[in-house]
Design a protein around this motif. Structure first.
Motif: not given
Ligand SMILES: NC(=O)c1ccc[n+]([C@@H]2O[C@H](COP(=O)([O-])OP(=O)(O)OC[C@H]3O[C@@H](n4cnc5c(N)ncnc54)[C@H](O)[C@@H]3O)[C@@H](O)[C@H]2O)c1
Length: 257
Positions: A48-53
């Motif tokens: 989950e390194k790129d979870v932004t929303t």
């Protein structure tokens, strides 16, 4: 849609497994309350390194309805506020998913008594409080469900004394609560996940992760959706005669004696 208009509180739904459950519930038409101490998703070192929303944004993209209520489940007034605001906004509670949890690594000589209290305060006392305060509303539902996210560590050691004890206690609390609310047609079940790729794993080494993978007969580690689909089943009408039980969802990791 298996959960059309079912009002569902999911604790810890900003990140990880709770978020995965929220997205699967949204696909099934549920109305969702995200009860988390923070709205921003956690970013992991390995997963989950790129979870932004936010989870709400993802739910809205699916065309479903959700609200966020800031909640620390170890705080009684936050939990009371969670129940009151949910009922004010949606008019009742059908489903409670007790997912929020924390892990502090270390054996008995490493963790402090305050750290024990913190883990047990969220993972056990917090689950009791949300359950206690949701039950007066859930018993009025035609489809009442309580789903606990416990762990494979309910059945064995290796995750530290506080975490393992709290998760084992949640499995037994599941049975006790099932006896209490069965007469109202409400079911209470636990899901016991194995290794799921979330930020909670940040304390591990790459070798630890590789070792977990090697112990998993299905040949991959779990993802939040794996738990989300199991939770949909336990929340749906298909499981109406299943209560007081625990479902291992671990890719077979516990199958070996
Ligand atoms: N990831 C795994 O391998 C795994 C395996 C077995 C069980 N579990 C359990 O699944 C649950 C979810 O874990 P995860 O892996 O998604 O973790 P995570 O750390 O990725 O996410 C946990 C979420 O819970 C929230 N949270 C933490 N404490 C809270 C509190 N006091 N009140 C409200 N919200 C709080 C966090 O803000 C976060 O959004 C936990 O109960 C955990 O013990 C996880």
């Amino acid at each position: 849609m298996q959960l059309k208009n079912r009002i569902s509180i999911i604790t810890g739904a900003s990140s990880g497994i709770g978020r995965g459950i929220a997205l699967e519930f949204a696909q099934e038409g549920a109305k969702i309350v995200i009860a988390d101490r923070q709205e921003k998703p956690l970013k992991g070192k390995y997963h989950e390194k790129d979870v932004t929303t936010t989870t709400i944004q993802e739910i809205q993209n699916l065309g479903a309805e959700a609200i966020y209520i800031q909640t620390d489940i170890s705080n009684e007034s936050d939990v009371k506020n969670l129940m009151n605001k949910t009922v004010q906004h949606f008019g009742g509670i059908d489903i409670l998913v007790n997912n929020a949890g924390i892990h502090i690594p270390g054996e008995s000589q490493d963790i402090s008594i305050q750290e024990w209290d913190k883990v047990v305060g969220v993972n056990l006392r917090g689950v009791f409080m949300t359950t206690k305060l949701a039950i007066p509303h859930i018993v009025n539902s035609e489809h009442g469900r309580i789903i606990q996210i416990a762990s494979v560590h309910a059945f064995g050691g290796g995750a530290g004394p506080a975490y393992a004890s709290a998760k084992a206690a949640v499995v037994n609390m599941t049975k006790d609560t099932a006896l209490e609310v069965g007469k109202h047609g409400v079911t209470v079940n636990a899901i016991c996940p194995g290794y799921i790729e979330t930020a909670i794993q940040d304390y591990l080494s790459p070798e630890d992760i590789q070792s977990s993978l090697e112990k998993t007969p299905m040949g991959r580690l779990g993802i939040p959706k794996d738990i989300g689909r199991a939770a949909v089943f336990l929340a749906s009408d298909d499981s109406e005669w299943i209560t007081g039980t625990s479902l291992l969802v671990d890719g077979g990791a516990c199958a070996k004696t």
